[in-house]
Write an enzyme that holds these catalytic residues in place. Structure first.
Site, PDB file in Angstrom:
ATOM      1  CD  GLN A  23      -7.950  -0.709  -7.859  1.00  0.00           C
ATOM      2  OE1 GLN A  23      -8.242  -1.881  -8.155  1.00  0.00           O
ATOM      3  NE2 GLN A  23      -7.600   0.176  -8.773  1.00  0.00           N
ATOM      4  CG  ASP A  46     -10.264   5.828  -3.846  1.00  0.00           C
ATOM      5  OD1 ASP A  46     -10.968   5.039  -4.521  1.00  0.00           O
ATOM      6  OD2 ASP A  46      -9.153   6.228  -4.230  1.00  0.00           O
ATOM      7  CE  LYS A  60      -9.904   2.474 -11.012  1.00  0.00           C
ATOM      8  NZ  LYS A  60      -8.745   2.344 -11.872  1.00  0.00           N
ATOM      9  CB  CYS A 109      -1.845   7.236 -10.249  1.00  0.00           C
ATOM     10  SG  CYS A 109      -1.996   7.519 -12.002  1.00  0.00           S
ATOM     11  CG  HIS A 118      -5.075   6.806  -7.722  1.00  0.00           C
ATOM     12  ND1 HIS A 118      -5.406   7.975  -8.367  1.00  0.00           N
ATOM     13  CD2 HIS A 118      -4.794   5.913  -8.698  1.00  0.00           C
ATOM     14  CE1 HIS A 118      -5.337   7.786  -9.678  1.00  0.00           C
ATOM     15  NE2 HIS A 118      -4.968   6.542  -9.909  1.00  0.00           N
TER      16      HIS A 118
END
Ligand code: 7TS
Length: 412
Positions: free
Chosen positions: A209, A206, A232, A370, A129
């Site tokens: 997700q 990261d 999220k 993104c 991203h």
């Protein structure tokens, strides 16, 4: 629309906890498939915000009055829950930030600025991203360091052999996602971390997700930094976590200066507060941090394994149906995926597909998500992305399919 009991989760009961789902959009029941962008919030999270502002709004850590103590306890309770959620070693390792974007920027600006020199190398992946690309690019520009990129294979998996070849004694930081927001690919982060540590690099994961879908155990992973966004994970916007190993956080300079992050201030010299407060300057997003605890509780009570099992069933069902359509091309067919289904329809712009689906009450995301460099690599402008959460149903996927059939009939 039927909402059956799947596995051991009662999806109908779960849906009842999400008021936003029970509405009509353009005369049709809302089908919310934009969960990778942000998930909806259960009543417990919404009520926690209302309870905080109606019952005990106060600034934290500084007051000795009852409301300030209650607010401080609720705030710190979330830190405790977050520590357990990712199995951190201590609460000192949990820094509250605005989300993954701020977490990556914090590490790039503090650890990065303090440790990266000219000709050093930072490795990211082709699946990242923008928020896990641009902060490193900025750092590399400032320090005259080099940004290297792990290539992506045709099916959306990372080329692990190519990654191993990129690693050298010049590699100082490796920063990759746990799962891709555009393709759903789950990356072999344990192996990536091990290989990076072998050459002495630190690793940031990261987890934007992953938070709502995958087990996270930062000690078992042995990552140096791990980032999450609450929004999220059924939590509020504007709050997230940066996990960092205590020994690294201790050595890092502060990110922002101001109240709370100090120990003692004189005009000549300021000394800094202990972890985690050294990195939490100013009045934080108290209400949303407090409500985040209820999102963590929501996930814990359902059980990540059960959530993942339900979402997998949805993903497999949707993948099967989409694959049967000759006009549809799935983008991202990795073996291990979170519940993200990206596709294109030959000759039809993703934006037009998104708009046509919206007229039927179906919310999907279209565009580059993104991840522009990834789209460039795949030779496409963007995709249509349906991403599933625990409250979604097969009946909703049937609605999506009806919408897609209609697009194909109408546009082709
Ligand atoms: N990393 C990944 C993998 C993401 O999916 C996102 C947001 C971010 C970082 C940034 O997170 P934030 O909470 O700081 O904004 N992804 C998306 C998306 O896929 N559609 O909208 C936002």
């Amino acid at each position: 629309m039927s909402a059956p009991v799947t596995g051991i989760l009662n999806i109908k009961q779960i849906r009842e906890q999400f008021p936003v789902l029970h509405q009509q959009i353009n005369g049709k029941p809302l089908v919310y498939f934009d969960n990778a962008a942000t998930s909806q919030k259960p009543l417990t999270v919404i009520n926690a915000l209302v309870d905080y502002y109606t019952g005990y709004n106060a600034n934290i850590h500084r007051g000795i009055h009852t409301l300030a103590e209650k607010a401080t306890k609720a705030f710190e309770d979330t830190r405790h829950a977050a520590k357990a959620f990712i199995n951190a070693n201590s609460e000192q390792e949990i820094i509250f930030v605005r989300g993954v974007t701020e977490a990556v920027n914090l590490v790039a600006s503090t650890y990065g600025r303090a440790n990266i020199k000219a000709k050093d190398e930072i490795i990211i992946s082709g699946l990242e991203h923008h928020s896990n690309i641009v902060p490193w690019q900025m750092l590399c520009e400032e320090k005259k360091a080099l940004l290297k990129v792990i290539p992506v294979l045709k099916n959306g998996e990372l080329d692990f052999d190519a990654f191993k070849k990129l690693l050298s004694s010049r590699t100082k930081i490796v920063s990759v996602n746990h799962a891709s927001n555009s393709l759903g690919t789950i990356n072999p982060i344990k192996e990536i971390i091990e290989a990076a540590h072998h050459v002495g690099a630190v690793v940031l994961i990261d987890g934007a997700q992953a938070g709502a879908h995958l087990e996270i155990d930062v000690q078992a992973l042995n990552c140096d930094f791990y980032c999450l966004s609450a929004h999220k994970m059924y939590g509020p916007t504007g709050v997230g976590i940066l996990y960092g190993k205590e020994k690294l956080l201790e050595k890092m300079p502060p990110y922002q200066g101001g109240g709370e992050m100090i120990d003692n201030v004189t005009f000549e010299k300021t000394t800094y507060n202990d972890l985690p407060y050294k990195f939490e300057a100013g009045t934080p997003n108290i209400a949303d941090v407090v409500a985040f605890n209820f999102a963590i509780q929501f996930i814990n009570e359902l059980g990540k394994e059960n959530i993942a099992a339900h979402e997998h069933e949805l993903l497999a069902y949707a993948t099967r149906k989409m694959s049967a359509l000759k006009d549809v091309k799935l983008i991202g067919t990795a073996k291990n995926k979170v519940s993200v289904l990206s596709f294109v329809i030959d000759g039809v712009h993703p934006f037009d597909i998104g708009q046509m689906l919206d007229t039927r009450g179906i919310a999907v995301r279209t565009g580059h998500h993104c991840t522009q460099p990834l789209m460039d690599h795949l030779g496409i402008e963007g995709t249509v992305r349906a991403s599933f959460a625990v409250y979604n149903t097969k009946a909703e996927i049937d609605s999506l399919m009806e919408g897609v059939y209609r697009v194909i009939r109408f546009m082709k």
